[in-house]
Write a protein that holds these residues in place. Structure first.
Motif, PDB file in Angstrom:
ATOM      1  N   HIS A   7     -34.121 -41.318  22.811  1.00  0.00           N
ATOM      2  CA  HIS A   7     -35.427 -41.359  22.152  1.00  0.00           C
ATOM      3  C   HIS A   7     -36.536 -40.973  23.127  1.00  0.00           C
ATOM      4  N   LEU A   8     -36.462 -41.487  24.349  1.00  0.00           N
ATOM      5  CA  LEU A   8     -37.455 -41.120  25.357  1.00  0.00           C
ATOM      6  C   LEU A   8     -37.412 -39.611  25.624  1.00  0.00           C
ATOM      7  N   LEU A  61     -39.064 -37.768  22.789  1.00  0.00           N
ATOM      8  CA  LEU A  61     -40.518 -37.862  22.866  1.00  0.00           C
ATOM      9  C   LEU A  61     -41.085 -36.877  23.885  1.00  0.00           C
ATOM     10  N   ILE A 121     -41.166 -45.594  26.876  1.00  0.00           N
ATOM     11  CA  ILE A 121     -41.377 -45.279  25.453  1.00  0.00           C
ATOM     12  C   ILE A 121     -42.710 -45.841  24.990  1.00  0.00           C
ATOM     13  N   THR A 131     -45.503 -43.842  26.280  1.00  0.00           N
ATOM     14  CA  THR A 131     -45.633 -42.626  25.480  1.00  0.00           C
ATOM     15  C   THR A 131     -46.402 -42.902  24.202  1.00  0.00           C
TER      16      THR A 131
END
Length: 549
Positions: free
Chosen positions: A111-112, A115, A158, A161
């Motif tokens: 997921h990071l 992003l 995350i 972000t």
């Protein structure tokens, strides 16, 4: 990236830790043993107290004594949860949450990565690096802080972000890291508070895991300052908008204290200080063995300075060399290292990368110049785990940026990108299995070869009482294997052993060849010559003595 993809990545992340677990029937090294033993104490209702002692730096005078005065308690708390729920204190049960957390690191890393690039292929590659983590692979599923630090570190970036997606107060523009793909936002500034609160919570959880986790509170404040600078530069009314970063700082501090306040309260009521006393004396070590010095009052600033600046500097040079090797091999995964560097250069204007690099450099400084012996002996390796999701994100992006630059010069094509990327993944997988094989099978999963159960049986046959305390190399492991109270062999020769025996009412000394310092070689090689130590016999190479002070 949909939920199904993340679920598949999580399930994939379970495979390697579960395979490793089949060959790790015990914690395997001191840190993991200590956290597991502490978890048993909690799960069985005995609280933060220990009937064993692995170093003397906190000034403990008797057993049992307050626990976690050098290492922090979160890993023990996490291991205690399944043992308490299932009423089972086996190591297999204690490590369940660590295996699950290790698997969660995989979708978090993906997921990071998504992003960062908005590319599914980059996210999947980063997830593969999280699964096949080279030097970390044998350790992520054990009762230690590796998976916890990776988990919290990945979540931390995350959340950072998410905060970078919020528009600045006046302009309505998004304040995101330069050089990155913009994110659609549409959120109001008022929603920032909960994210800063979460950052504070994550910094608190990292601090509750390890003493160096406090670094992340400082990094949170630094991130707030970065954003404050942008606000002041772009705002039409900078003074009025200064209230926002101050508010965010207080909110993040509140989140941190929500986690850490109970532990600070425990320390205040037990020791009279916010921090437990075990770690501060480590500043004055002249070698690693002094971690076990007795009495601990011998470690002072004066004794450190008497050691001489030439020796002090040589120790730091030694630490620089070793920690740089650890940075390359452990943090950088050997083959990934140059591509992580390339990713850092390519995304050097990104605030998230700036934060990661600054935090890592601070950690390197602390573990090299302030605590060189602890740093080289594993603390730098442990603490660096929080950065791994970021490095796994940057590695494929670094490779991709290099290949993109080459394509601009008409060197290579899309097929070459696929070949190079696939080769990098394949080499990483091979390296992971090679390192895991070396660590688990060739070196053996466990420190030392003494069978403490056999030693305990020998002691019982020779008249040892249940309440008798033993002095031994690995006190937590001896307690885990036998249930008997134990303290570590102190640094300071036979005089220190006799002093420990008197202070803790220790009746027996177990002297193992692998753990024998030079000052104790005579006792090991000529066991019948010292009248203060009555030689009882040998078990698996370990000399067993009855102490006669």
């Amino acid at each position: 990236m949909n939920f199904r993809t993340y679920l598949l990545l999580f399930l994939s992340g379970l495979i390697l830790p579960i395979i490793c677990a089949q060959f790790q029937s015990k914690p395997g090294y001191l840190d993991s043993e200590y956290y597991y033993a502490g978890g048993i104490q909690l799960a069985t209702g005995k609280g933060f107290n220990e009937p064993y002692l692995w170093n003397y730096l906190d000034g403990t005078k008797s057993l049992p004594h307050p626990s976690h005065t050098y290492w922090f308690p979160l890993a023990s708390i996490v291991s205690a949860i399944p043992m308490w729920l299932l009423n089972n204190t086996s190591y297999a049960v204690a490590r369940i949450p660590f295996i699950i957390i290790a698997a969660l690191v995989v979708p978090i890393t993906a997921h990071l990565a998504y992003l960062f690039s908005k590319r599914k292929d980059m996210a999947i590659i980063s997830a593969v690096f999280a699964i096949f983590s080279v030097y970390h692979a044998p350790f992520v599923g054990v009762t230690d802080n590796f998976s916890l630090f990776m988990f919290f570190g990945g979540l931390y970036f995350i959340v950072v972000t998410k905060l970078l997606q919020f528009p600045s107060p006046d302009s309505g523009r998004e304040v995101i890291g330069e050089g990155t793909t913009p994110f659609s936002s549409g959120r109001r500034v008022g929603g920032e508070g909960k994210h800063y609160f979460i950052l504070g919570i994550l910094a608190g959880l990292l601090s509750l895991s390890r003493s160096d986790g406090l670094l992340w509170l400082g990094i949170t404040f630094l991130f707030i300052l970065f954003n404050a600078k942008k606000i002041l530069q772009s705002s039409k009314s900078p003074i009025s908008n200064l209230q926002l970063p101050i508010t965010n700082l207080l909110i993040s501090l509140l989140g941190f204290l929500l986690i850490m306040s109970p532990w600070y309260y425990r320390n205040l009521t037990t020791f009279g200080t916010l921090m437990a006393p075990g770690g501060s004396r480590a500043l004055w070590l002249q070698n690693y063995d002094q971690t076990f010095i007795y009495p601990p009052e011998a470690l002072t600033k004066e004794s450190f300075l008497e050691y001489g600046w030439e020796n002090i500097w040589n120790d730091r040079l030694w630490a620089i060399n070793n920690n740089l090797q650890s940075a390359f091999a452990a943090h950088g995964g050997i083959i990934l290292f140059p591509f992580i560097i390339a990713g850092i250069i390519y995304f050097r204007k990104d605030i998230r990368v700036k934060l990661a690099v600054i935090a890592w450099l601070i950690l390197f400084f602390v573990m090299t110049f302030l605590f060189p012996f602890a740093g080289v002996r594993g603390a730098f390796f442990h603490a660096g785990a929080a950065f791994q999701p970021m490095w796994w994100v940057l590695a494929p992006l670094g490779l991709d940026s290099i290949l993109a630059s080459l394509r601009k010069r008409n060197w290579g094509d899309e097929r070459g990108r696929i070949i190079f990327t696939s080769s990098l993944v394949l080499v990483t997988i091979i390296l992971t299995f090679f390192v895991a094989y070396i660590r688990i099978f060739q070196l053996g999963w466990g420190e030392g070869e003494t069978n403490y159960v056999a030693v305990e049986q020998f002691l019982v046959k020779n008249g040892s009482e249940t309440e008798d305390v033993v002095i031994v190399w690995d006190a937590p492991l001896y307690y885990l294997d036998t249930g008997r109270s134990a303290v570590s062999i102190p640094y300071g020769g036979t005089d220190a052993i006799l002093a420990v025996s008197k202070q803790f009412n220790a009746e027996y000394l177990i002297l193992e060849p692998a753990a024998t310092l030079s000052s104790l070689k005579n006792l090991l090689e000529s066991p019948n010559e010292n009248p203060n130590f009555i030689f009882l016999g040998e078990v698996h190479g370990a000399n067993i003595f009855k102490i006669n002070p």
